[in-house]
Motif scaffolding. Structure first.
Motif, PDB file in Angstrom:
ATOM      1  N   TRP A   1       0.738  -1.223  -0.056  1.00 25.30           N
ATOM      2  CA  TRP A   1      -0.004   0.096   0.005  1.00 25.30           C
ATOM      3  C   TRP A   1       0.810   1.289  -0.055  1.00 25.30           C
ATOM      4  O   TRP A   1       0.363   2.269  -0.663  1.00 25.30           O
ATOM      5  CB  TRP A   1      -0.921  -0.167   1.133  1.00 25.30           C
ATOM      6  N   LEU A   2       2.211   0.977   0.680  1.00 22.50           N
ATOM      7  CA  LEU A   2       2.847   2.216   0.653  1.00 22.50           C
ATOM      8  C   LEU A   2       3.546   2.629  -0.844  1.00 22.50           C
ATOM      9  O   LEU A   2       3.529   3.706  -1.033  1.00 22.50           O
ATOM     10  CB  LEU A   2       3.943   2.274   1.711  1.00 22.50           C
ATOM     11  N   PHE A   3       3.912   1.504  -1.338  1.00 22.17           N
ATOM     12  CA  PHE A   3       4.549   1.610  -2.595  1.00 22.17           C
ATOM     13  C   PHE A   3       3.494   1.012  -3.656  1.00 22.17           C
ATOM     14  O   PHE A   3       3.513   0.081  -4.088  1.00 22.17           O
ATOM     15  CB  PHE A   3       6.039   0.728  -2.798  1.00 22.17           C
ATOM     16  N   GLN A   4       2.978   2.223  -4.358  1.00 23.89           N
ATOM     17  CA  GLN A   4       1.940   2.048  -5.390  1.00 23.89           C
ATOM     18  C   GLN A   4       2.550   1.663  -6.877  1.00 23.89           C
ATOM     19  O   GLN A   4       1.801   1.454  -7.687  1.00 23.89           O
ATOM     20  CB  GLN A   4       1.041   3.196  -5.159  1.00 23.89           C
ATOM     21  N   ASN A   5       3.898   2.171  -6.916  1.00 21.61           N
ATOM     22  CA  ASN A   5       4.457   1.942  -8.257  1.00 21.61           C
ATOM     23  C   ASN A   5       5.652   0.928  -7.980  1.00 21.61           C
ATOM     24  O   ASN A   5       5.437  -0.379  -7.688  1.00 21.61           O
ATOM     25  CB  ASN A   5       4.979   3.124  -8.768  1.00 21.61           C
TER      26      ASN A   5
ATOM     27  N   ARG B   1       5.415 -11.392  -7.479  1.00 21.47           N
ATOM     28  CA  ARG B   1       3.808 -11.697  -7.134  1.00 21.47           C
ATOM     29  C   ARG B   1       3.031 -10.448  -8.187  1.00 21.47           C
ATOM     30  O   ARG B   1       3.471  -9.375  -7.903  1.00 21.47           O
ATOM     31  CB  ARG B   1       3.571 -11.688  -5.639  1.00 21.47           C
ATOM     32  N   GLY B   2       2.123 -10.886  -9.014  1.00 20.72           N
ATOM     33  CA  GLY B   2       1.596 -10.005  -9.653  1.00 20.72           C
ATOM     34  C   GLY B   2       0.514  -9.234  -8.925  1.00 20.72           C
ATOM     35  O   GLY B   2      -0.036  -9.805  -7.843  1.00 20.72           O
TER      36      GLY B   2
ATOM     37  N   SER C   1      -4.448 -11.060 -18.662  1.00 21.28           N
ATOM     38  CA  SER C   1      -4.472 -10.136 -19.658  1.00 21.28           C
ATOM     39  C   SER C   1      -6.186  -9.504 -20.029  1.00 21.28           C
ATOM     40  O   SER C   1      -6.257  -8.563 -20.835  1.00 21.28           O
ATOM     41  CB  SER C   1      -4.003 -10.782 -21.168  1.00 21.28           C
ATOM     42  N   MET C   2      -6.853 -10.076 -19.573  1.00 23.19           N
ATOM     43  CA  MET C   2      -8.301  -9.670 -19.862  1.00 23.19           C
ATOM     44  C   MET C   2      -8.682  -8.339 -18.952  1.00 23.19           C
ATOM     45  O   MET C   2      -8.246  -8.360 -17.811  1.00 23.19           O
ATOM     46  CB  MET C   2      -9.445 -10.705 -19.424  1.00 23.19           C
TER      47      MET C   2
ATOM     48  N   SER D   1      -1.282  -4.988 -13.379  1.00 19.93           N
ATOM     49  CA  SER D   1      -0.454  -4.095 -13.007  1.00 19.93           C
ATOM     50  C   SER D   1       1.090  -4.379 -13.559  1.00 19.93           C
ATOM     51  O   SER D   1       1.599  -5.610 -13.811  1.00 19.93           O
ATOM     52  CB  SER D   1      -0.217  -4.130 -11.407  1.00 19.93           C
ATOM     53  N   LYS D   2       1.755  -3.343 -14.072  1.00 20.31           N
ATOM     54  CA  LYS D   2       3.129  -3.222 -14.440  1.00 20.31           C
ATOM     55  C   LYS D   2       4.140  -3.447 -13.371  1.00 20.31           C
ATOM     56  O   LYS D   2       5.240  -3.311 -13.804  1.00 20.31           O
ATOM     57  CB  LYS D   2       3.266  -2.427 -15.633  1.00 20.31           C
TER      58      LYS D   2
END
Length: 617
Positions: A161-165, A206-207, A388-389, A426-427
């Motif tokens: 939650w702290l690191f959103q990128n 982890r995705g 991918s959907m 997420s990327k």
């Protein structure tokens, strides 16, 4: 056979892609078809994905580490201080001191942390002990080489939650309740961290899911503000034979019509050619078409969250059942009539999705879980779709009430009629450090935390013969075999030897004295004792759990004793110093260490956005 130039260019590009994925120099394009090239590229991608999970990552010279402590647990404050001092005072990489440690900024006011006393006793802490805040995590996420979490699974989720990128690799230590995501034991943190920094680690990527909240905006063609906020309808015709939908003009009348209303269409999903059609241009073949009116509106993105567990859309405090529309790749999948819907990652398959009846999914599987929460139907089963959907969860206008969305259990927002949430892969993955590897850690967590498929073994009907000698005696059962410390298998003899002389070993009815090195747990009591039950243990091997195996191979007790003595010495020396302004009996409510609220984190993100905009100007 004639080959088109475009096909040759595509084949050459695929060959270069395959060579790049295999880390080889690009070769001359081979005369292959597009289908075979696609198969080769897919195979190369799978091979690279397989190698990523087995690759070790090693830091060249880590300079800073971030420590996230579970808020509210005051027993972890001293552990955080001892860990930070060990990282600072231990010489590494030819330097007289260790690495820089960033701890929670709110620990500075904690009475248990004793920040001022630490500075007086440890001079290296003046430059090496620093503090982090949420704004720093947004602006400078790459300044930390890795992250250490002290707590449970919630502390790991809080780091996401702290690191959103981008987020550095996370080493989670088990100091919480369940510990599904925390495989490391804090009692041996010195060995775990030394091995990680010197020998490298395996990373489990982890995705995560990117959840974007879209809100309805007023129509621009409204004559007044009230008309702009009102729902606008358009005439739609659907060909019952071909299924083609033709969107007409806006409805001029607001009175009730006999035409049936259904669903809703997002403004960005409309085809420009279909919108450009004029009213009243229907041909004679459209006389039999279904004429309906649908509400049309425009939505804009307003919030975005990165989640590692799940997005949950539920009915909130309303007593009514939720009515949601689920879309996948802009195609309507189903209408959800349930208490809610959970969109989970494979990591979150053991969280809320598991409680709602979802399937267990390995974290390396690239999929998104769709799990209904108490659906009012017998046929709505949990589903896995490829990540991918693109999924959209919409609140239709004919819903009786609004819906509420939560992101990893935080940031709860209300979704009104016309709002929706878009979910994509997420990327920015969430990297966690493996204790052994991805598969072993995951199955160990299933068995240890969830007791996956644990059951007493069923007894066999067959009588397993004993082949220790030429004569087999079934009337006198033999003791099971054990594995000695050197790896060889030894067998306990019976109470009498074949020659009839009494044996030096204890009789079968007395409990055997197992060697200490074997560390075998005692056999479960049985209601009956026969030759098949006892001989069955001679056939099957002896399996040792992870905790027993770590103790079984643990021979370096001197290192643990020396490390613990140093920790006890530093802990006692700091706590023994008396301060006239501080009391030794610290009240938990007055300690000063509290966690970061969602409002504080949101404010820090806003301030970080303002700083970035000012830097751009």
């Amino acid at each position: 056979m004639t080959r088109h130039p475009e096909t040759t260019v595509e084949a050459a590009s695929c060959s270069e892609l395959t060579a790049a994925l295999n880390n080889k120099a690009p070769k001359q394009p081979l005369p292959t078809t597009h289908a075979s090239c696609l198969t080769e590229s897919a195979g190369a991608v799978r091979e690279v994905a397989r190698k990523i999970g087995k690759t070790k990552v090693k830091w060249d010279n880590p300079k800073s580490v971030m420590v996230i402590t579970k808020p509210g647990d005051y027993s972890l404050v001293r552990m955080t201080r001892d860990l930070a001092l060990w990282l600072i005072e231990t010489p590494r990489y030819g330097l007289p001191s260790g690495i820089t440690v960033y701890v929670d900024e709110k620990l500075k006011a904690s009475k248990r942390f004793r920040y001022k006393k630490v500075l007086r006793r440890y001079p290296n802490a003046v430059d090496k002990l620093k503090f982090w805040n949420p704004e720093m995590c947004v602006l400078q996420p790459k300044m930390f080489d890795f992250i250490i979490t002290l707590g449970g699974d919630g502390t790991v989720l809080f780091s996401s939650w702290l690191f959103q990128n981008y987020i550095p690799p996370v080493i989670p230590f088990h100091l919480g309740s369940l510990g599904f995501l925390t495989p490391f034991d804090f009692d041996r943190y010195d060995k775990h961290l030394t091995r990680a920094m010197e020998n490298g680690v395996r990373i489990n990527l982890r995705g995560r899911l990117t959840c974007t909240v879209y809100r309805q905006v007023p129509h621009m063609n409204g004559a007044s503000a009230a008309e702009g906020k009102a729902v606008q309808f358009r005439n739609v015709k659907r060909n019952p034979v071909t299924g083609k939908i033709t969107v007409g003009g806006w409805c001029s009348s607001t009175k009730k019509s006999k035409q049936k209303k259904f669903g809703e269409v997002d403004g960005e999903d409309l085809d420009d050619d279909a919108v450009a059609l004029a009213e009243g241009d229907a041909d004679e073949e459209d006389d039999m078409a279904e004429q309906r009116q649908i509400p049309c509106f425009t939505t804009v993105p307003v919030e975005k969250y990165e989640v590692i567990n799940e997005l949950v859309v539920d009915r909130g405090p309303s007593p009514y059942v939720s009515l949601l529309e689920l879309f996948g790749d802009d195609k309507h999948l189903t209408t959800v009539q349930a208490d809610g819907l959970a969109i989970s990652t494979p990591t979150g398959s053991t969280a809320y999705s598991l409680s709602a009846g979802g399937s267990l999914t390995h974290p390396e599987i690239h999929a998104t879980l769709i799990t209904p929460i108490c659906p009012h139907t017998l046929s709505f089963r949990p589903t896995l779709v490829p990540d991918s959907m693109e999924l959209r969860i919409c609140v239709p206008y004919n819903s009786r009430t609004t819906a509420w969305a939560s992101f990893d259990g935080r940031g709860r927002v209300e979704l009104k009629q016309g709002d929706h949430v878009k979910v994509t892969a997420s990327k920015y993955p969430f990297p966690t450090v493996c204790k052994e590897d991805q598969a072993i850690d995951w199955f160990n967590a299933l068995q240890k935390c969830l007791h996956w498929n644990k059951r007493q073994r069923q007894k066999s009907f067959a009588v397993v013969e004993n082949n220790r000698g030429d004569k087999v005696t079934q009337s006198m059962p033999s003791a099971p075999s054990v594995r000695s410390s050197n790896g060889s298998s030894t067998t306990r003899s019976s109470a009498t030897t074949p020659s009839g002389k009494p044996s030096q070993h204890p009789p079968p009815h007395s409990p055997p004295s197992w060697p200490v090195s074997a560390r075998r747990p005692p056999l479960p009591p049985s209601g009956s004792s026969n030759a098949s039950d006892v001989a069955l243990d001679e056939v099957f091997g002896l399996f040792i759990d992870d905790d027993d195996r770590s103790n079984y191979f643990e021979n370096d007790t001197t290192t643990n004793s020396s490390t613990s003595s140093l920790q006890d010495e530093s802990h006692t020396s700091i706590d023994s110093e008396e301060d006239g302004n501080e009391s030794e009996d610290i009240d938990d409510l007055n300690d000063g260490f509290i966690g970061w609220s969602d409002e504080e984190i949101a404010k820090a993100r806003y301030m970080a956005t303002v700083v970035r905009k000012l830097e751009e100007l």
